[in-house]
Design a protein around this motif. Structure first.
Motif, PDB file in Angstrom:
ATOM      1  N   LEU A 525       0.792  -1.311   0.262  1.00 27.11           N
ATOM      2  CA  LEU A 525      -0.022   0.022  -0.126  1.00 27.11           C
ATOM      3  C   LEU A 525       1.023   1.339   0.082  1.00 27.11           C
ATOM      4  CD1 LEU A 525      -2.782  -0.972   2.646  1.00 27.11           C
ATOM      5  CD2 LEU A 525      -2.865  -0.965   0.024  1.00 27.11           C
ATOM      6  N   GLU A 526       2.167   1.184  -0.386  1.00 24.44           N
ATOM      7  CA  GLU A 526       2.814   2.365  -0.723  1.00 24.44           C
ATOM      8  C   GLU A 526       2.262   3.366  -1.268  1.00 24.44           C
ATOM      9  OE1 GLU A 526       6.038   4.715   0.345  1.00 24.44           O
ATOM     10  OE2 GLU A 526       5.939   2.600   0.603  1.00 24.44           O
ATOM     11  N   GLY A 527       2.045   4.760  -0.824  1.00 27.08           N
ATOM     12  CA  GLY A 527       1.532   5.676  -1.446  1.00 27.08           C
ATOM     13  C   GLY A 527       0.214   6.002  -1.111  1.00 27.08           C
ATOM     14  N   ARG A 528      -0.787   4.922  -0.221  1.00 28.35           N
ATOM     15  CA  ARG A 528      -1.799   4.818  -0.003  1.00 28.35           C
ATOM     16  C   ARG A 528      -1.850   5.494   1.410  1.00 28.35           C
ATOM     17  NH1 ARG A 528      -1.321   1.349  -3.884  1.00 28.35           N
ATOM     18  NH2 ARG A 528      -2.809   1.027  -5.415  1.00 28.35           N
ATOM     19  N   THR A 529      -3.145   5.847   1.855  1.00 25.08           N
ATOM     20  CA  THR A 529      -3.394   6.117   3.224  1.00 25.08           C
ATOM     21  C   THR A 529      -3.733   5.136   4.175  1.00 25.08           C
ATOM     22  OG1 THR A 529      -4.175   8.323   2.355  1.00 25.08           O
ATOM     23  CG2 THR A 529      -4.483   7.574   4.605  1.00 25.08           C
ATOM     24  N   VAL A 530      -2.949   4.967   5.145  1.00 25.00           N
ATOM     25  CA  VAL A 530      -3.089   3.908   6.235  1.00 25.00           C
ATOM     26  C   VAL A 530      -3.524   4.322   7.513  1.00 25.00           C
ATOM     27  CG1 VAL A 530      -2.225   1.759   7.020  1.00 25.00           C
ATOM     28  CG2 VAL A 530      -1.590   2.012   4.857  1.00 25.00           C
ATOM     29  N   ILE A 531      -4.721   3.953   8.008  1.00 29.98           N
ATOM     30  CA  ILE A 531      -4.828   4.449   9.672  1.00 29.98           C
ATOM     31  C   ILE A 531      -5.021   3.170  10.282  1.00 29.98           C
ATOM     32  CG2 ILE A 531      -6.494   5.647  10.823  1.00 29.98           C
ATOM     33  CD1 ILE A 531      -7.468   7.231   8.584  1.00 29.98           C
ATOM     34  N   ALA A 532      -4.159   3.003  11.187  1.00 25.23           N
ATOM     35  CA  ALA A 532      -3.995   1.889  11.955  1.00 25.23           C
ATOM     36  C   ALA A 532      -4.593   2.356  13.445  1.00 25.23           C
ATOM     37  CB  ALA A 532      -2.634   1.250  12.063  1.00 25.23           C
ATOM     38  N   ILE A 533      -5.536   1.474  13.992  1.00 25.17           N
ATOM     39  CA  ILE A 533      -6.121   1.570  15.214  1.00 25.17           C
ATOM     40  C   ILE A 533      -5.460   0.577  15.994  1.00 25.17           C
ATOM     41  CG2 ILE A 533      -8.315   1.786  16.799  1.00 25.17           C
ATOM     42  CD1 ILE A 533      -8.021   3.797  14.781  1.00 25.17           C
ATOM     43  N   ALA A 534      -4.498   0.749  16.878  1.00 26.14           N
ATOM     44  CA  ALA A 534      -3.558  -0.368  17.499  1.00 26.14           C
ATOM     45  C   ALA A 534      -3.283  -0.134  18.849  1.00 26.14           C
ATOM     46  CB  ALA A 534      -2.385  -0.469  16.609  1.00 26.14           C
ATOM     47  N   HIS A 535      -3.082  -1.261  19.538  1.00 29.25           N
ATOM     48  CA  HIS A 535      -2.833  -1.463  20.816  1.00 29.25           C
ATOM     49  C   HIS A 535      -1.059  -1.877  20.856  1.00 29.25           C
ATOM     50  CE1 HIS A 535      -6.759  -2.188  22.938  1.00 29.25           C
ATOM     51  NE2 HIS A 535      -6.537  -1.171  22.372  1.00 29.25           N
ATOM     52  N   ARG A 536      -0.624  -2.519  19.773  1.00 29.12           N
ATOM     53  CA  ARG A 536       0.714  -2.836  19.765  1.00 29.12           C
ATOM     54  C   ARG A 536       1.497  -1.654  19.310  1.00 29.12           C
ATOM     55  NH1 ARG A 536      -0.459  -8.586  16.576  1.00 29.12           N
ATOM     56  NH2 ARG A 536      -1.000  -9.652  18.297  1.00 29.12           N
ATOM     57  N   LEU A 537       2.364  -1.171  20.116  1.00 32.67           N
ATOM     58  CA  LEU A 537       2.828   0.217  19.822  1.00 32.67           C
ATOM     59  C   LEU A 537       3.981   0.342  18.723  1.00 32.67           C
ATOM     60  CD1 LEU A 537       2.839   2.170  23.023  1.00 32.67           C
ATOM     61  CD2 LEU A 537       1.240   2.039  21.423  1.00 32.67           C
ATOM     62  N   HIS A 538       4.438  -1.012  18.198  1.00 32.99           N
ATOM     63  CA  HIS A 538       5.473  -0.943  17.206  1.00 32.99           C
ATOM     64  C   HIS A 538       4.637  -0.505  15.836  1.00 32.99           C
ATOM     65  CE1 HIS A 538       3.483  -4.311  15.120  1.00 32.99           C
ATOM     66  NE2 HIS A 538       3.336  -5.164  16.297  1.00 32.99           N
ATOM     67  N   THR A 539       3.352  -0.462  15.885  1.00 30.42           N
ATOM     68  CA  THR A 539       2.811  -0.043  14.699  1.00 30.42           C
ATOM     69  C   THR A 539       2.792   1.458  14.473  1.00 30.42           C
ATOM     70  OG1 THR A 539       0.890  -1.791  14.592  1.00 30.42           O
ATOM     71  CG2 THR A 539       0.300   0.249  13.628  1.00 30.42           C
ATOM     72  N   ALA A 540       2.517   2.156  15.908  1.00 26.87           N
ATOM     73  CA  ALA A 540       2.845   3.706  16.239  1.00 26.87           C
ATOM     74  C   ALA A 540       4.206   3.965  15.717  1.00 26.87           C
ATOM     75  CB  ALA A 540       2.405   4.005  17.327  1.00 26.87           C
ATOM     76  N   HIS A 541       5.292   3.256  16.236  1.00 24.82           N
ATOM     77  CA  HIS A 541       6.482   3.577  15.853  1.00 24.82           C
ATOM     78  C   HIS A 541       6.975   3.473  14.356  1.00 24.82           C
ATOM     79  CE1 HIS A 541      10.867   2.535  15.319  1.00 24.82           C
ATOM     80  NE2 HIS A 541      11.082   3.164  16.428  1.00 24.82           N
ATOM     81  N   ASP A 542       6.287   2.597  13.658  1.00 24.78           N
ATOM     82  CA  ASP A 542       6.313   2.568  12.259  1.00 24.78           C
ATOM     83  C   ASP A 542       5.769   3.618  11.342  1.00 24.78           C
ATOM     84  OD1 ASP A 542       8.295   0.615  12.635  1.00 24.78           O
ATOM     85  OD2 ASP A 542       6.688  -1.046  12.078  1.00 24.78           O
ATOM     86  N   ALA A 543       4.857   4.283  12.158  1.00 27.01           N
ATOM     87  CA  ALA A 543       3.750   5.232  11.497  1.00 27.01           C
ATOM     88  C   ALA A 543       4.487   6.706  11.043  1.00 27.01           C
ATOM     89  CB  ALA A 543       2.689   5.628  12.215  1.00 27.01           C
TER      90      ALA A 543
END
Length: 586
Positions: A525-543
């Motif tokens: 999904l490179e170039g697309r918008t990704v909105i992640a609702i997450a508890h695993r904070l590694h997702t936030a780290h990569d955002a």
């Protein structure tokens, strides 16, 4: 009980729908009417010839006259049989075609329902309408409709024939049927409500069973077995009472009608005997009129039985047709968004039976951005994701994509703009290929394998007995939770939206597989918008950016490094999670 059952059509709406369906196949319907009329006319000849035989014998004619008329009686009986069978054949074909249109309309309307409407109503109600109610409608259209036309035509012709013989006898026959009319009125005033209540009770039973089955692990974990059993028993008791009520209506109605059939025959014999004694009517005419009214009991009995079936079918049709009155998804002529930017402005949201979940949220998501939304449970993250995906409409404020309200997009546009993927997933009965082609019917096998590879599912799919042609679900290969979720994510890849909302979409995957899947999806999904609702904070780290939700408010917004340096709520979450998972790591 469901929170908000789907609407039920009013009688006038049902009548309009039936008229619309008949107009859709007018030729077949007209043919059925014509054949029924011919069959009914052929059925009148037999009793009339019997009356002729009586008069001829009294006049001194011999056996030859009787034999000649008997042959005609036989021929007319055969003609009536053939015409009636032909009418039933055409009527059943007509009924099946109409049922096909009813099923297609139901599916179209069900698919056009907003997701929020289905969720509030409960799947049990929609399932019961799409299965039991549609099946009842089908039986009514296939059997009750043609039989009612055939027997209705016969009854009208028989009564009309008695009037032709003698108007006074015809009037006596009609007056004798008053008791039948009284019983029918009593029944009809109660039947529709009774059958609607029975249908609603059936929906409640289906809803409770579906909810208990889908939440079986939760029920066991929280030891809710007794409560669920009690709720099921209560629903079954309500269903039993509604069924006993409709049974009571039938047990009163049918015996009353059976007795009332004798009254017109007795009345005509008495009055006809008087007229014959006065010399104004022949004995053969009296016999013919009595035979007509005696034969009237068969079509009337069939009509009343079919009327009883029509009450059940009419109630089911009212529930099926009720989807036409449910809130609809936006029509296909909604404006097209100009761009992919998502703007959340002054959004508030409150559930019907709860407090305010979102209390004034402002957020802009730039095209191609990877945004992580984090926060404690109950902060409003999932509600925000549902608003972003157009599942719910905000109580106040707006959620737009390309300047157009998300809830104003028609389903096809919305699917191409924004897709929400949650922990909930479903494997459809069919092959792996069938499950994937739902998202993009024109996809090639190469594209299917590419989508599976993107979410890390190609290895286990290749190990299946027949690869993409392997049947999944009941009677086929079983899939576990992580495999089902990977299939759901592969469908998202095939749908190719510009914005993807992941609400704990990898929660059922183990941490290693989840991280691999998320990174694979990010690459795809490179170039697309990704909105992640997450508890695993590694997702936030990569955002690219992180939005922190607390108590229905957006309290922090920035990059991972900015928020950690800011030493706010996100920094506290990160230190706690980082310390628990990998002490000393980066």
């Amino acid at each position: 009980m469901t929170n908000a059952q789907l609407p039920v059509a009013e009688p006038k709406d049902v009548r309009r729908a039936i008229t619309r369906l008949i107009r859709g196949d007018t030729k077949a319907f007209t043919t059925v009417l014509a054949l029924n009329a011919l069959a009914a006319a052929a059925g009148l000849v037999g009793p009339w010839l019997v009356g002729r035989i009586v008069d001829d014998v009294r006049a001194g004619d011999g056996v030859h006259a009787v034999d000649r008329l008997a042959v005609w009686i036989l021929l007319c009986a055969v003609a009536q049989l053939l015409l009636a069978r032909w009418a039933r054949y055409v009527g059943h074909r007509f009924g099946e075609r109409v049922l096909a249109r009813v099923r297609e309309e139901f599916v179209d309307r069900a698919l056009a329902l907003p997701a929020a409407v289905v969720e509030r109503a409960g799947t049990g109600d929609l399932t019961a309408r799409g299965t039991a109610d549609v099946a009842t409608v089908g039986t009514t259209l296939r059997d009750a409709g043609p039989e009612l036309l055939i027997n209705g035509a016969q009854a009208l012709f028989l009564i009309g024939a008695v009037f032709v013989i003698d108007p006074l006898l015809g009037l006596c026959g009609l007056l004798g049927l008053v008791s039948t009319w009284v019983a029918l009125r009593w029944y009809l005033r109660r039947a529709r409500d009774g059958y609607l209540a029975e249908g609603a009770a059936t929906s409640d039973v289906a809803e409770i069973l579906a909810a208990t089955a889908s939440g079986a692990r939760t029920v066991e974990a929280l030891r809710l077995e007794k409560r669920r059993i009690a709720a099921s028993r209560d629903a079954l008791e309500v269903s039993r009472r509604t069924r006993m009520y409709t049974l009571f209506l039938r047990s009163v109605f049918f015996p009353s009608v059976d007795v009332s059939y004798l009254i017109p025959v007795v009345t005509v014999l008495l009055v006809g005997g008087v007229l014959h004694g006065q010399g104004t009517l022949s004995l053969g005419a009296v016999v013919t009129a009595a035979l007509y009214l005696q034969r009237l009991s068969n079509p009337l009995d069939e009509i009343l039985m079919r009327i009883e079936q029509l009450q059940s079918g009419g109630a089911s049709f009212a529930r099926v047709e009720g989807l036409a009155k449910a809130p609809r998804a936006v029509p296909a002529d909604s404006p097209a968004p100009s761009g992919d930017r998502i703007d959340v402005t002054g959004v508030r949201y409150a559930y019907e039976r709860g407090g305010e979940v979102l209390r004034g949220v402002d957020l802009t998501v730039r095209p191609g951005e990877r945004l992580a939304v984090v926060g404690p449970s109950g902060a409003g993250k999932t509600t925000l994701s549902r608003l972003l995906a157009g599942v719910e409409a905000p109580t106040e404020g707006t959620v737009t994509v390309g300047g157009v309200p998300v809830v104003g997009l028609d389903p096809e546009q919305l699917r191409r703009q924004v897709v929400l993927v949650t922990q909930e997933h479903h494997v459809f009965l069919g092959t792996v290929r069938d499950n994937l082609l739902i998202a993009e019917p024109a996809a090639t096998d190469e594209e299917l394998w590419a989508a599976l590879a993107a979410v890390g599912a190609d290895d286990w799919v290749r190990e299946l007995p027949h690869g993409l042609n392997t049947v999944l679900g009941e009677g086929g290969c079983r899939t576990d939770g992580s495999q089902a979720q990977q299939l759901a994510l592969a469908r998202v890849v095939l749908a190719d939206p510009h914005t993807l909302i992941l609400d704990e979409a990898t929660a059922l995957l183990d941490p290693t597989t989840a991280r691999h899947t998320e990174r694979a999806l990010a690459a795809v999904l490179e170039g697309r918008t990704v909105i992640a609702i997450a508890h695993r904070l590694h997702t936030a780290h990569d955002a690219d950016r992180v939005a922190v939700m607390e108590d229905g408010l957006l309290t922090e917004l920035g990059t991972h490094d900015e928020l950690v340096t800011g030493d706010g709520a996100y920094a506290a979450l990160w230190r706690t999670w980082h310390g628990d998972v990998a002490p000393g790591g980066g």
